[in-house]
Design an enzyme around this catalytic site. Sequence first.
Site, PDB file in Angstrom:
ATOM      1  N   LYS B  79      36.057  98.685 114.609  1.00  0.00           N
ATOM      2  CA  LYS B  79      36.087 100.138 114.399  1.00  0.00           C
ATOM      3  C   LYS B  79      36.921 100.769 115.510  1.00  0.00           C
ATOM      4  O   LYS B  79      36.776 100.402 116.688  1.00  0.00           O
ATOM      5  CB  LYS B  79      34.658 100.682 114.423  1.00  0.00           C
ATOM      6  CG  LYS B  79      34.545 102.168 114.076  1.00  0.00           C
ATOM      7  CD  LYS B  79      33.078 102.614 114.123  1.00  0.00           C
ATOM      8  CE  LYS B  79      32.916 104.070 113.699  1.00  0.00           C
ATOM      9  NZ  LYS B  79      31.507 104.516 113.778  1.00  0.00           N
ATOM     10  N   SER B 154      29.837 106.704 109.562  1.00  0.00           N
ATOM     11  CA  SER B 154      31.212 106.881 109.990  1.00  0.00           C
ATOM     12  C   SER B 154      32.000 105.581 110.086  1.00  0.00           C
ATOM     13  O   SER B 154      33.228 105.606 110.146  1.00  0.00           O
ATOM     14  CB  SER B 154      31.234 107.566 111.349  1.00  0.00           C
ATOM     15  OG  SER B 154      30.680 106.720 112.341  1.00  0.00           O
ATOM     16  N   SER B 178      25.441 105.243 111.118  1.00  0.00           N
ATOM     17  CA  SER B 178      26.861 104.981 110.844  1.00  0.00           C
ATOM     18  C   SER B 178      27.221 103.520 110.624  1.00  0.00           C
ATOM     19  O   SER B 178      28.357 103.213 110.257  1.00  0.00           O
ATOM     20  CB  SER B 178      27.729 105.537 111.970  1.00  0.00           C
ATOM     21  OG  SER B 178      27.883 106.927 111.817  1.00  0.00           O
TER      22      SER B 178
END
Lengths: 95, 486, 500
Positions: B79, B154, B178
């Site tokens: 990420k 997210s 997330s």
Amino acid sequence: MALTGDQVRWVAHLARLELTEEEFQLFTGQLTRIVDFIDQLQEVKTEGVEPLAHALPIHNVFRPDEPAPSLSVDEALANAPARKGDFYSVPAVLD
Amino acid sequence: MELIEKTAAELRSLMLQGEVNAVQITEAYLQAIRAREPKVQAFLHVDESDAMAQASAIDQKRKHGWQLGPLAGIPVAIKDVLCTKGQVTTCGSKMLQNFIPPYDAHVITRLREADAVLIGKTNMDEFAMGSSTENSAFKTTRNPWDLERIPGGSSGGSAAAVAACEAPLSLGSDTGGSIRQPASLCGIVGMKPTYGRVSRFGLIAFASSLDQIGPFSHDVTDCALLLEVIAGHDRRDSTSVYRPVPPYSKTVHTPVKPLTIGLPREFFDEGLDPEVNACVQEALKVYRSLGATIKDVSLPYSRYAVPVYYIVATAEASSNLARYDGVHYGFRAPDFDSMIHMYSRSRGLGFGKEVKRRIMLGTYALSSGYYDAYYLKALKVRRLIKEDFDRAFAECDVVMGPTSPTPAFRIGEKAENPLAMYLSDIYTISCNLAGIAGISIPCGFTKAGLPVGLQILAGPFEEEKLLRVARMYEAQTDWHLRRPRL
Amino acid sequence: MSRPTPYTIVIGLEVHVQLLTRTKLFCGCSTQFGLPPNSATCPVCIGMPGVLPVMNQAAFELALKAALALQCNIASFTKWDRKNYYYPDLPKNYQISQYDLPFSTGGGLEITTPHGPKWIGLIRVHLEEDAGKLLHDETGRGGDSLVDLNRAGTPLLEIVSKPDMNSPEEAKAYLEELRLLLREIGVSDCEMQEGSLRVDANVNIRIPPEHAGGRKPLPGRQHVATPIVEIKNLNSFRAVERAIAYEAQRQFEEFQETGKQMGEVSKATAGWDDVQGVTIVQRRKEEASDYRYFPEPDLVPVEVDQPWLDRIRATLPELPAARRKRFESQLGLSAYDARVLVGQGLAFADYFEAVARGCGDAKAASNWCSNQVLAVLNERKITIREFPLSPEALADLIVRIRKHNINAQRAREVFGIMLQTGDTADAIIKRLGLDVSFDTEQLRELVRKSIASNAKAVADVKAGKQKAMDALVGFVMRETKGKAPTDEVRRLMDEELAKV
């Protein structure tokens, strides 16, 4: 409780956020609804409850006073949007 | 089965048997990325030559007979909230579009030491703020099971990359769900470890007291493998805990017996989609058949988790994101008439709407006159939420429920309604507030073919038990074996 | 002393001192002063994304040490908070500081005033990080400002006094005593030029109703009090004194014009212009500053227990106040002498003590140290550690002066030669032929002889002409070829004249 335009402007100033007029209108409405939603917390009785800032009950974490390598000046300034000599450069700051 | 559809554990044994090498594995995934990215859009940056260089270095190591790490030759997607030395790390924001950190996040160092191949940086909601990955400044990631739908957020890019077989493993960060929510929506495994289990050094902060890094994988075994690599104490993070890391990947196959499962009635409220509920109920039947005792428990304060979260997280964020001001790094607006104007214009233009909205909310909650009513009140209710869990874990091994109240929604569906978006984290948030461990595992599909996730929560540092409980179910089902057609 | 005023000045000081650690508060960068710009920074003190602070144990322990020396109450639980404000020298745009639970509260320091000792109380002492440095365009053309982050993250102790000082002199005395104490215990070098000690002064005045031009004190007050002004940028103790005196008078004059009292307008800040000698009050900000303090989530709290405190306390040397008291009670020095000796610092007071031990005469050792030795240090701009004479050598000189009754002038001559040549007092005294000893009775005989031979001078002295004494003493000196100790001769002369 509705947020006033002045409150929204003040908060934007504190947070150093320049908002467009469209964003200002949008946020004033949205933040009012979010704050209304959040206000349900006021119904919870919290007398005598200690605030919980850290999820873990740990304390006394230190590092020894031992030097570690610093970045070189160029490494430090590599991401600077404006550099002058070996300094970060910013618009004139009036005290 | 194609190479790219295998799990990390399978790839690892193929590597160890000499069936494949790191270059072949990496090549296969890079090819998948090339083929699938136009549809999925999971990645922000993929440096093919760098990935190949890492892979051939690992093969060289093996050729010389050197000891290989536990993830030797296994590609891992990262990420873009995690700093990678010398490589752009954007956090999904225009603010950091050109930011090149001179350091690796602690977990990146761990991955390199484990001989993993860092295959690319994945898309995310800007500064990890969002539940759909639509708040990225760069692109909208698609759910590999239905390209018209969001992958969750997210960490949507990391979830979609694994679901789409563009990487067997990935890392995300979880502040209010997330990792677990996108794992659930993409039909894979995602775990948020206990706060303090994994070092946050190099994780770009959203809400420091809630953020935690965790793994995405196809199955629980892989999750254990990756957690084992990234967990552990780091002197650079004061909140990382000094306690040994159990050999998760070895113990994961041992069922927990006897097992008591707590079922909080608050996780089965009117907002829960009936199809999601049905999948969860089926999963509970499987546990019953394995001899588990299922008990009703109550987490009465969890109904306040969303408002508490949106105060605590935004307050911390308003301060954490103050550093993006166009002085030392990051975006600086081209025109301004003073120092203050340089700040406010750079931030006004550099941040997207959701980030600005949350900074505004957090600033408001901390500002003079509102601190006691909002921030302090929220911290007190946060304690009550944690105490709910303490009581539940006194009588249960784990707590279960749905991960997300609905399956993946359509792109744009909630974009104009932040409050509705916030409520999609309703079941995941209390875990972060209490600092405990949680996992989402695939537990079925809706009629429309959208994945559903089962959330399992365990007490602090009970990851080992959590993984074993999750694996017990997984061993009886085959949801984790499904791959989307792309 | 300042001239008498119709008002009382009320002063509270906020002092920031940098702690003497090798590395910064939260990272391993050097705290050394004067390094090239931006050469001692790292991702942590630049505030780059994702990096985290870890507390320097030495900084916390130095802070504890200072608080113990200042007799503060040490909290058993303390935490860190973020103080949020935007400024380009503050890379994270928040300062890690302490808000509602500082590690220490209370305490204080005794200062000496012309009216006797006075206790200056403290409100709190807390630990925080320093900001970087901003260099402004000096051409006045509004060019860019430049940021150097070397200083960012240096550990700072903030020491906040109560408004217990009532004159510029008291403020200066407080700062001197504080600086002495912090240097003695090795907490800070307190170099104002290098910015390792910085002072902000909160000043207002209390005007008795009879001088308030008809203005009545606000309810609940006995005096008319003017609004508090915080003076910043005070870069020397002299500047502190001058700025306070100026500001007090300015407030008095302003009050006579505006009649505004404390509470009627908000607190203002002022800068001090050292060249013009004036304070410049900045625009009163009606908007209250809103720092949005909240607990720092990246640092964990600290719990301090008794064994830890005992361990820190054991590292404290004898503190200046205690040492002064001991010099008075144990060595019989005057309060003034004790003050001068201790005020020169730990090493100097140690030197004095060694001299006093060596010669067995604390008073003489005190005189030698605070006059001759100090004069040499000042003249050569050296510290006592660089002073060429060992305490044993000086003690030996003092012993021999007494033994040979060497007069003050000749003694200074011997001292001077010792400094120049490094020879022993004994060798020099022999070379100068001063190694004669007069016993008191021998001298008294000569004194009596002088009185008997100088009837006119005796009569003059008796008539009050002290100058005539010179003739009487001079007679004895001639008789002894100048080797008699003048002081002793004068003392004996007084005694014998009294009998006449």
